[in-house]
Design a protein around this motif. Structure first.
Motif, PDB file in Angstrom:
ATOM      1  N   UNK A 243       0.625  -1.449  -0.082  1.00 41.08           N
ATOM      2  CA  UNK A 243       0.190  -0.150  -0.439  1.00 41.08           C
ATOM      3  C   UNK A 243       0.848   1.141   0.504  1.00 41.08           C
ATOM      4  N   UNK A 244       1.794   1.129   1.024  1.00 41.42           N
ATOM      5  CA  UNK A 244       2.693   2.684   0.900  1.00 41.42           C
ATOM      6  C   UNK A 244       3.647   2.236  -0.169  1.00 41.42           C
ATOM      7  N   UNK A 245       3.601   1.349  -1.436  1.00 43.69           N
ATOM      8  CA  UNK A 245       4.516   1.744  -2.845  1.00 43.69           C
ATOM      9  C   UNK A 245       3.286   2.094  -3.466  1.00 43.69           C
ATOM     10  N   UNK A 246       2.104   1.683  -2.947  1.00 45.60           N
ATOM     11  CA  UNK A 246       1.055   2.431  -4.508  1.00 45.60           C
ATOM     12  C   UNK A 246       0.935   3.504  -4.263  1.00 45.60           C
ATOM     13  N   UNK A 247       1.231   3.868  -2.560  1.00 46.19           N
ATOM     14  CA  UNK A 247       0.823   5.453  -2.607  1.00 46.19           C
ATOM     15  C   UNK A 247       2.280   6.967  -3.043  1.00 46.19           C
ATOM     16  N   UNK A 248       3.240   5.653  -2.762  1.00 47.94           N
ATOM     17  CA  UNK A 248       4.352   6.675  -3.332  1.00 47.94           C
ATOM     18  C   UNK A 248       5.087   6.609  -4.485  1.00 47.94           C
ATOM     19  N   UNK A 249       4.769   5.564  -5.417  1.00 46.58           N
ATOM     20  CA  UNK A 249       4.908   5.116  -6.928  1.00 46.58           C
ATOM     21  C   UNK A 249       4.603   6.352  -7.864  1.00 46.58           C
ATOM     22  N   UNK A 250       3.735   7.720  -8.044  1.00 47.50           N
ATOM     23  CA  UNK A 250       3.199   8.134  -8.663  1.00 47.50           C
ATOM     24  C   UNK A 250       4.415   9.195  -8.678  1.00 47.50           C
ATOM     25  N   UNK A 251       5.060   9.856  -7.038  1.00 46.71           N
ATOM     26  CA  UNK A 251       5.597  10.532  -6.873  1.00 46.71           C
ATOM     27  C   UNK A 251       6.902   9.872  -7.357  1.00 46.71           C
ATOM     28  N   UNK A 252       7.304   9.386  -7.709  1.00 45.93           N
ATOM     29  CA  UNK A 252       8.374   8.231  -7.140  1.00 45.93           C
ATOM     30  C   UNK A 252       9.078   8.018  -9.159  1.00 45.93           C
ATOM     31  N   UNK A 253       7.848   8.423  -9.957  1.00 45.30           N
ATOM     32  CA  UNK A 253       7.463   8.533 -11.548  1.00 45.30           C
ATOM     33  C   UNK A 253       7.955   9.752 -11.628  1.00 45.30           C
ATOM     34  N   UNK A 254       7.651  10.413 -11.537  1.00 43.90           N
ATOM     35  CA  UNK A 254       7.301  11.735 -11.640  1.00 43.90           C
ATOM     36  C   UNK A 254       8.827  12.243 -11.294  1.00 43.90           C
ATOM     37  N   UNK A 255       9.403  11.729 -10.214  1.00 43.38           N
ATOM     38  CA  UNK A 255      11.263  12.738  -9.828  1.00 43.38           C
ATOM     39  C   UNK A 255      11.852  11.831 -11.003  1.00 43.38           C
ATOM     40  N   UNK A 256      11.689  10.351 -10.979  1.00 40.72           N
ATOM     41  CA  UNK A 256      12.862  10.423 -11.980  1.00 40.72           C
ATOM     42  C   UNK A 256      12.293  10.323 -13.136  1.00 40.72           C
ATOM     43  N   UNK A 257      11.478  10.477 -13.248  1.00 38.64           N
ATOM     44  CA  UNK A 257      11.226  11.495 -15.363  1.00 38.64           C
ATOM     45  C   UNK A 257      11.356  12.386 -15.592  1.00 38.64           C
ATOM     46  N   UNK A 258      11.043  13.511 -14.067  1.00 40.88           N
ATOM     47  CA  UNK A 258      11.360  14.860 -14.389  1.00 40.88           C
ATOM     48  C   UNK A 258      12.629  15.561 -13.774  1.00 40.88           C
ATOM     49  N   UNK A 259      13.458  14.276 -12.877  1.00 38.08           N
ATOM     50  CA  UNK A 259      14.532  15.261 -11.926  1.00 38.08           C
ATOM     51  C   UNK A 259      15.295  14.190 -12.380  1.00 38.08           C
ATOM     52  N   UNK A 260      15.248  13.038 -12.003  1.00 34.25           N
ATOM     53  CA  UNK A 260      16.618  11.958 -11.347  1.00 34.25           C
ATOM     54  C   UNK A 260      17.145  11.520 -13.344  1.00 34.25           C
ATOM     55  N   UNK A 261      16.626  11.177 -13.860  1.00 34.58           N
ATOM     56  CA  UNK A 261      16.708  11.147 -15.279  1.00 34.58           C
ATOM     57  C   UNK A 261      17.188  11.912 -16.372  1.00 34.58           C
ATOM     58  N   UNK A 262      16.795  13.785 -16.673  1.00 34.09           N
ATOM     59  CA  UNK A 262      17.005  15.202 -16.739  1.00 34.09           C
ATOM     60  C   UNK A 262      18.403  15.438 -16.651  1.00 34.09           C
ATOM     61  N   UNK A 263      19.097  15.404 -15.159  1.00 30.59           N
ATOM     62  CA  UNK A 263      19.995  15.548 -14.664  1.00 30.59           C
ATOM     63  C   UNK A 263      21.541  14.667 -14.535  1.00 30.59           C
ATOM     64  N   UNK A 264      20.989  13.070 -14.341  1.00 32.84           N
ATOM     65  CA  UNK A 264      22.267  12.368 -15.302  1.00 32.84           C
ATOM     66  C   UNK A 264      22.640  11.900 -16.704  1.00 32.84           C
ATOM     67  N   UNK A 265      21.205  13.104 -17.337  1.00 32.04           N
ATOM     68  CA  UNK A 265      20.997  13.249 -18.510  1.00 32.04           C
ATOM     69  C   UNK A 265      22.233  14.368 -18.923  1.00 32.04           C
ATOM     70  N   UNK A 266      22.084  15.146 -18.045  1.00 32.54           N
ATOM     71  CA  UNK A 266      22.652  16.878 -18.437  1.00 32.54           C
ATOM     72  C   UNK A 266      23.856  16.380 -18.058  1.00 32.54           C
ATOM     73  N   UNK A 267      23.941  15.563 -17.505  1.00 28.42           N
ATOM     74  CA  UNK A 267      26.035  15.331 -17.099  1.00 28.42           C
ATOM     75  C   UNK A 267      26.220  15.043 -18.077  1.00 28.42           C
TER      76      UNK A 267
END
Length: 295
Positions: free
Chosen positions: A12-36
């Motif tokens: 249940x906790x994972x279900x709640x966190x999944x949208x935020x995790x996807x958003x974080x990966x897609x709009x922050x972590x991946x672009x940051x690594x790409x910029x590096x």
């Protein structure tokens, strides 16, 4: 073994966190690594050519980049110091209970809730040399000699950026300091009065040590925000005149979306800024936390 109910709870906790995790990966972590990665390339948005550390080496000799770093340091130091001094002063005045205190707190905090770009454009109109309020007031009270192009002169333009930013953000610092001051037990002040700790001695030996956590929060947040200062500069001067008021953040924007697009070079500059912020804040937090314990 982990019980089935615990697995269900974790799911249940994972279900709640999944949208935020996807958003974080897609709009922050991946672009940051790409910029590096792209910071080591000559990239035009479609094709990239690996050039190693060439972008970083070029930054060491680029006068515009050096100017933007110098301006960023000036903005950061001046705004952080003055914003916290003024915020703490107002907090000490408004932590007391008197008629109208809530209205005064609201008025001082209100600029912070408005759009930074909107604030910048309004102040740009106020400081306009021909029809702006400041020069018209100076003209009306006979101080014509003080009239000037507040945003067209490099020296005054930098200070206008500093003052407008402080005006907008000091209420935020004030609120954090008020919360810290309200947490100080009154018994300590009463004991201090008996020991002769009044006035400046009360502030040095009681107030400031106990408001240290609020001081740490304010300093770190101000530092991180000011190292990335963009909106105020974009709205007030656009980085001008020339490149005189550019910050590192506005230079990254210019390299990515300006007249001479160099996304690889801009990525290298953004990575450099990220590393600087990470190092500075890490050292500062360690020092301030240590100071809190010593106090």
């Amino acid at each position: 073994m982990i019980s089935r109910s615990r697995w269900t709870t974790e799911l249940k906790w994972l279900t709640f966190l999944l949208p935020a995790l996807v958003f974080y990966l897609g709009f922050y972590l991946v672009p940051t690594l790409g910029s590096a990665y792209y910071s080591f390339t000559e990239w035009d948005g479609i094709t990239s050519k690996f050039i190693g550390l060439a972008n970083y080496k070029e930054m060491l000799h680029d006068r515009m980049i050096i100017t933007s770093f110098r301006n960023t340091v000036m903005y950061t130091v001046c705004i952080t110091v003055l914003q916290n001094l003024i915020g703490l002063l107002f907090a000490m005045l408004l932590v007391r209970k008197f008629r109208g205190v809530n209205a005064m707190r609201t008025l001082l905090f209100m600029p912070y809730i408005f759009s930074t770009l909107l604030i910048g454009y309004v102040w740009g109109f106020i400081l306009e040399p021909n029809i702006g309020v400041v020069n018209n007031v100076l003209d009306a009270i006979g101080l014509d000699a003080w009239k000037m192009g507040w945003l067209s002169d490099p020296g005054s333009a930098r200070w206008m950026i500093v003052l407008v930013t402080i005006w907008q953000c000091m209420g935020y610092s004030m609120v954090i300091y008020i919360a810290g001051l309200q947490g100080i037990p009154k018994d300590l002040y009463e004991s201090g009065d008996l020991d002769g700790a009044i006035g400046w001695r009360r502030f040095v030996h009681i107030t400031f040590p106990l408001v240290a956590p609020a001081f740490t929060i304010n300093i770190v947040l101000c530092l991180i925000g000011n190292l990335q200062l963009f909106n105020q500069i974009y709205a007030l001067t656009g980085g001008g005149p020339g490149y005189a008021t550019e910050s590192v953040a506005t230079m990254i924007y210019q390299l990515g979306f300006g007249s001479s697009i160099r996304w690889g070079y801009g990525s290298a500059l953004s990575v450099t800024l990220f590393v600087c912020i990470l190092l500075i804040t890490s050292v500062l937090v360690t020092f301030l936390r240590k100071r809190e314990v010593e106090m």
